[in-house]
Scaffold this motif. Sequence first.
Motif, PDB file in Angstrom:
ATOM      1  N   GLU A 283       4.824   1.369   0.724  1.00 23.38           N
ATOM      2  CA  GLU A 283       5.210   2.159   1.888  1.00 23.38           C
ATOM      3  C   GLU A 283       6.152   1.379   2.804  1.00 23.38           C
ATOM      4  O   GLU A 283       7.125   1.914   3.318  1.00 23.38           O
ATOM      5  N   GLN A 284       5.797   0.135   2.950  1.00 17.14           N
ATOM      6  CA  GLN A 284       6.619  -0.671   3.834  1.00 17.14           C
ATOM      7  C   GLN A 284       7.953  -1.052   3.168  1.00 17.14           C
ATOM      8  O   GLN A 284       9.007  -1.006   3.784  1.00 17.14           O
TER       9      GLN A 284
ATOM     10  N   ASN B 130       4.675   8.180   0.311  1.00 16.82           N
ATOM     11  CA  ASN B 130       3.312   7.736   0.045  1.00 16.82           C
ATOM     12  C   ASN B 130       2.733   8.546  -1.113  1.00 16.82           C
ATOM     13  O   ASN B 130       2.806   9.767  -1.138  1.00 16.82           O
TER      14      ASN B 130
ATOM     15  N   LYS C 104      -4.886  -0.052  -2.635  1.00 18.50           N
ATOM     16  CA  LYS C 104      -4.504   0.238  -1.251  1.00 18.50           C
ATOM     17  C   LYS C 104      -3.432  -0.714  -0.787  1.00 18.50           C
ATOM     18  O   LYS C 104      -2.462  -0.317  -0.148  1.00 18.50           O
TER      19      LYS C 104
ATOM     20  N   CYS D 238       0.290   0.125   0.315  1.00 21.56           N
ATOM     21  CA  CYS D 238       0.849  -0.245   1.614  1.00 21.56           C
ATOM     22  C   CYS D 238       2.178  -0.952   1.440  1.00 21.56           C
ATOM     23  O   CYS D 238       3.137  -0.671   2.157  1.00 21.56           O
TER      24      CYS D 238
ATOM     25  N   CYS E 218      -3.347   3.059   6.549  1.00 18.39           N
ATOM     26  CA  CYS E 218      -2.187   3.694   7.171  1.00 18.39           C
ATOM     27  C   CYS E 218      -2.660   4.812   8.092  1.00 18.39           C
ATOM     28  O   CYS E 218      -3.832   5.158   8.104  1.00 18.39           O
ATOM     29  N   LYS E 219      -1.752   5.346   8.820  1.00 18.73           N
ATOM     30  CA  LYS E 219      -2.105   6.411   9.769  1.00 18.73           C
ATOM     31  C   LYS E 219      -2.720   7.602   9.058  1.00 18.73           C
ATOM     32  O   LYS E 219      -3.644   8.235   9.553  1.00 18.73           O
ATOM     33  N   CYS E 220      -2.146   7.872   7.903  1.00 18.81           N
ATOM     34  CA  CYS E 220      -2.615   9.018   7.129  1.00 18.81           C
ATOM     35  C   CYS E 220      -4.079   8.836   6.740  1.00 18.81           C
ATOM     36  O   CYS E 220      -4.910   9.718   6.939  1.00 18.81           O
TER      37      CYS E 220
ATOM     38  N   GLU F 106      11.091   2.618   1.553  1.00 17.29           N
ATOM     39  CA  GLU F 106      10.929   3.789   2.409  1.00 17.29           C
ATOM     40  C   GLU F 106      11.463   5.052   1.753  1.00 17.29           C
ATOM     41  O   GLU F 106      11.179   6.150   2.201  1.00 17.29           O
TER      42      GLU F 106
END
Lengths: 528, 673
Positions: free
Chosen positions: B12-13, B20, B5, B9, B51-53, B16
């Motif tokens: 993802e950061q 994901n 995870k 992350c 994350c939001k997802c 870009e």
Amino acid sequence: MEDLEMDDEETLCAETWLKPSSGNSIPQPNQPSFTNFTLPKDQPACEDPSLLDFGVRIGTSFSKYSLAPDHHGQSLQSNNSNRNQGNVNQQINEALQVGKAQDWDPPAMLNNLSFLEQKIHQLQGMVHIIGVRRGQILQQSDEIAMQQQQMITADLTSIIVQLISTAGSLLPLVKHNFAGPTDGATGQHNRQMSEILCNPGLGLNATNTGESHGRGGPNIPNQSNQAGPTGDTAHSHPLDERELKEEDDADEGENLPPGSYEILQLEKEEILAPHTHFCTICGKGFKRDANLRMHMRGHGDEYKTPEALAKPNKGNGSEAMLLKRYSCPFVGCKRNKDHKKFQPLKTILCVKNHYKRTHCDKSYICSRCNTKKFSVIADLKTHEKHCGKDKWLCSCGTTFSRKDKLFGHIALFQGHTPAIPLDESKGAEGLFEQGQATSGEKTKVAQSINFSFHTGSHNGSGVKNIMDVKGSIDDPCSYFSPINMNSFNEFSGAAFDDPDGGFSFFIPDSCNYDQKNDLDVVLQASEQ
Amino acid sequence: MKKRKIADCGQEQGLELHQNFFNTLSEEIVFTILDFLGDNPLDKKSFSLVCKCFYSIEAVHRRAIRPLRTEHLPKILSRYPNAERLDLTLCPRVTDASLVAISSSPCGSSLRSIDLSRSRFFSAGGLSRLASECVNLTEIDLSNATDLRDPGAAALAGARNLERLWLGRCKLITDMGIGCIAVGCQRLKLLNLKWCLGIGDLGVGLVAVKCSELRTLDVSYLQISNKCLPSILKLPYLEDLVLEGCFGIDDDSLSTLKHGCKSLKALDISSCQNISHIGLFYIISRHEGLQHLTLAHGPPVTAPLAASLRKLTMLQSIKLDGCSVTCSALKVMGSYCVSLGELSLSKCSGITDEAFSFLVTRQKQLKRLDITCCRKITDVSLAHITSSCTGLTSLKMESCRQVSKEAFVLIGQRCNFLEELDLTDNEVDDEGLKSIGRCSRLIVLKLGICLNITSEGLSHISRSCSKLVELDLYRSSGISESGIVAIAHGCPSLEMINTSYCYGITDNALMSLSKCTKLHTLECRACPLITSLGLGVITIGCKQLAKLDIKKCNKIDDAGMIPLAHFSENLRQINLSYTSVTDAGLLALASISCLQSMTILHLKGLTLSGLTAALLACGGLAKVKLHATFRSCLPETLLEHLEARGCVFHWRNKPFQAELDPKCWTMLGDTLQ
């Protein structure tokens, strides 16, 4: 037998009706008609089983009467029985007027009569209109017809009641005429006459029942009288005949073998009349014969004799030995003698209660609960004794005085459920609200507690009570020893980081820990 | 998992350009992954924080919610629209407003189960909304709703689809209330009315008439008599009937029963004072399909009664706890009963070696045996148990003092399938433990008050019993640090450990226990060597810690509380009596949002204002045990406020007790013998 009776009646009537004419100060233009119209002619008509009781009686009397000059100018050709009835009433009024002796009040009587006349005219008009309408609209529903009939019946009943009360004041005069040789027979004749005077009114519904059983209420006690000292059996004859007929009808008696009892059927009006026993002198009505007898004592010494006061004894004659059972006049009712499984009613009281309970509107409403309705006032009174005590309530509105009865009822019917009394649920809710209120108060109170460590200004504006109280503790150092604080502050920042934000009162800057998601701090869930 | 995870992350950061990874996975696959995150609620929390997802996926996936505060209910309910099970046991204060919020929330219609058994302050109004709007509700636990009256029950009747309902201890509900439920909730399959003292024959009778789908009915301690019994037994699907403590049922009522319930599988007629062996005979003879029979605390079990059990051809388990059982009865049971799987003779008087040995040699299929406090039993019986019932999975033999230490070796030699073994207050020694070490399936091991065991014995256990979940060493004073260290190494799945009054336990032992990450209950009362350091280490390692008893660990002070407050987010219950914790420590502790129960007696450093602040700060408190002297000192308004929040105070007036001599307990035990 019939001849005998006829003779008897005729002599009686002749005497009865002739007498007043002699001493009457009021002109009686109609007098001749009385000989034709009067009771003797009625009686055979009544006996005739093949004919409708009332209609026939009226018809007979009317035909007799029509021979006489029509004093009131009413249309004799009217084929409406109601109208005939009106005429008959009129005639009876006049007859009574004639029969009245010295001590009656002519102006009052006239008043009464003119009032009755007015009423009859009104009724006449109404019947006429109905008749016309019926002619126009053939497709008239039964319901409307019924209503009309009921309306007319009601009007007629009121007329008849008034008539009877008027007639009541005349009857004693008749009796007085016979006062000289006071023998049982004449007394009975008098009674019989008074009955018959009552009969037209009480027998109004004879056309409805379709059977000639419209015996007046007074007839029944009278029957026992018939076996008086004279031993005159003539009077019992009509009953005999009827008995025979009813034995044929009531061949399916259940408890009693058919024929072991006689069936009497009272008419609707008779059942519903508030009083069944009327004072022959003043016309006052009584529910019980005993009360009437007590009342009669006030009218003279002759009513104070043990014989007069004694309960009319029964069982002297052979016929009187027969049990009496009663039939309900409502066609189709199980208590009606024409019903296949006819079950007779035992007493007149049973008849009255049965008829009111089963075939009448429930007009008495309990003043306590305003829901229960009764047609018999005694039932209402019984209910009122217990009303409010019946705390076991079903959702259907039925109340029970016993819990097991309620549960039996609920177990039996689908969808019915015990109803929790309103006051209880209200009370509980009230308690709840109260509880809310008090807990709210407590919260407020707690909010405003001025604790010893509280140094900052009180932030009591918010509703977030707990947090506010905590939030108001601005400077813990003022309270805690500095030694403790050194180790304490390091951790306390995150530790007191509350989702609502108002919680972090311990130097949040010193916090080195991850910010917590506000929901997840308070949420802990386990997968099922 | 966590590493991945984090890596994800970072990706993802940092990059870009790359999408994901998880976007390429279908939701179903992520759901399946989530299904494996069941045990620890914190895992799911971490997942949703990635994350939001993930956050939204987790929100959609979650079915069960157990909130800590009702204040946040609306937020929680809107976040988890698919929640089916709502457990409010951690919320002592649930008002009607909360129930209205639940019923009007998006998950209101999908809600299937709600647990209000530990909550108060709600009323009929809220229940009515709940019942009418949460149409899919099949399960409600309203146990302990002692304020609930008939209107509340009537409101509950609106939940037409209700299948399982617990109303234990709802003492104010009467026949009328239960009548409403019976008519309204006709699909009920389970109904628990234990201790509903207001309900009588009529109410239960109506339930039996209306709720024909009932499978399980508990009418324990109700004032019911023979009147409703026939209708209960007419229930076509009834499988489990509990009639415990129904004094109104007597022999006469049972003798008039014309027929029993054919579907009945489990019957409990414990503690029915007015039922003698005659009544039991009647009821047993009419229920030949019974599988589980409980006759605890009943009439003496004699040979004729035991003989009537032979008719029960399906019988699997029988519990005779607390009855006086004659020898002949045991023999009859041995000769005639079908082979039983479970036998409980706990606290039965009159059980002798001879009869019991006869019984166990015939009942070779026994899986679970409870002979707690059968004090006449000796080595002979144990030898017979172990030789004939080799398939035993559970053996409870607390306080069988007559069994000598040599006999316990037999358990390890012969019963290798044991999963649960209770040897509390026995003569077992290290040799015995060495042998018991062969029972590699052991999950629960209770060795309380076993004064002959030492760390060496425990090390034998630790070598083979790697599945051990629960270990009780209460007052086994021979245990020292090394034993606990060995257990901590050998039994990584340990969840509960009790080392109270094991005076040799040190910080080192606790440090090693911190490797047992699943540990949720730690009782180390009166271990004087434990310090704040040891506690701190264990709180860092054992994040699941929910119950902690450090009473009389005088060396533990505020320094121990602060890591506890920070790391043990799951702590529910703590006993701090006689420790050196002061105001600061208590205040730090108060920040644990889960904390529900505190016992704070004889804290020398605690001041009134510190206590006040801690009580106010700890919003979730449901139960606090305090010394009675505080009662008069604390402001009345404060107490009222806390009680309104749902906190219950228990005032104790025990004088301060100096620690007893370690040998004192042994001597006490000797005198008891």
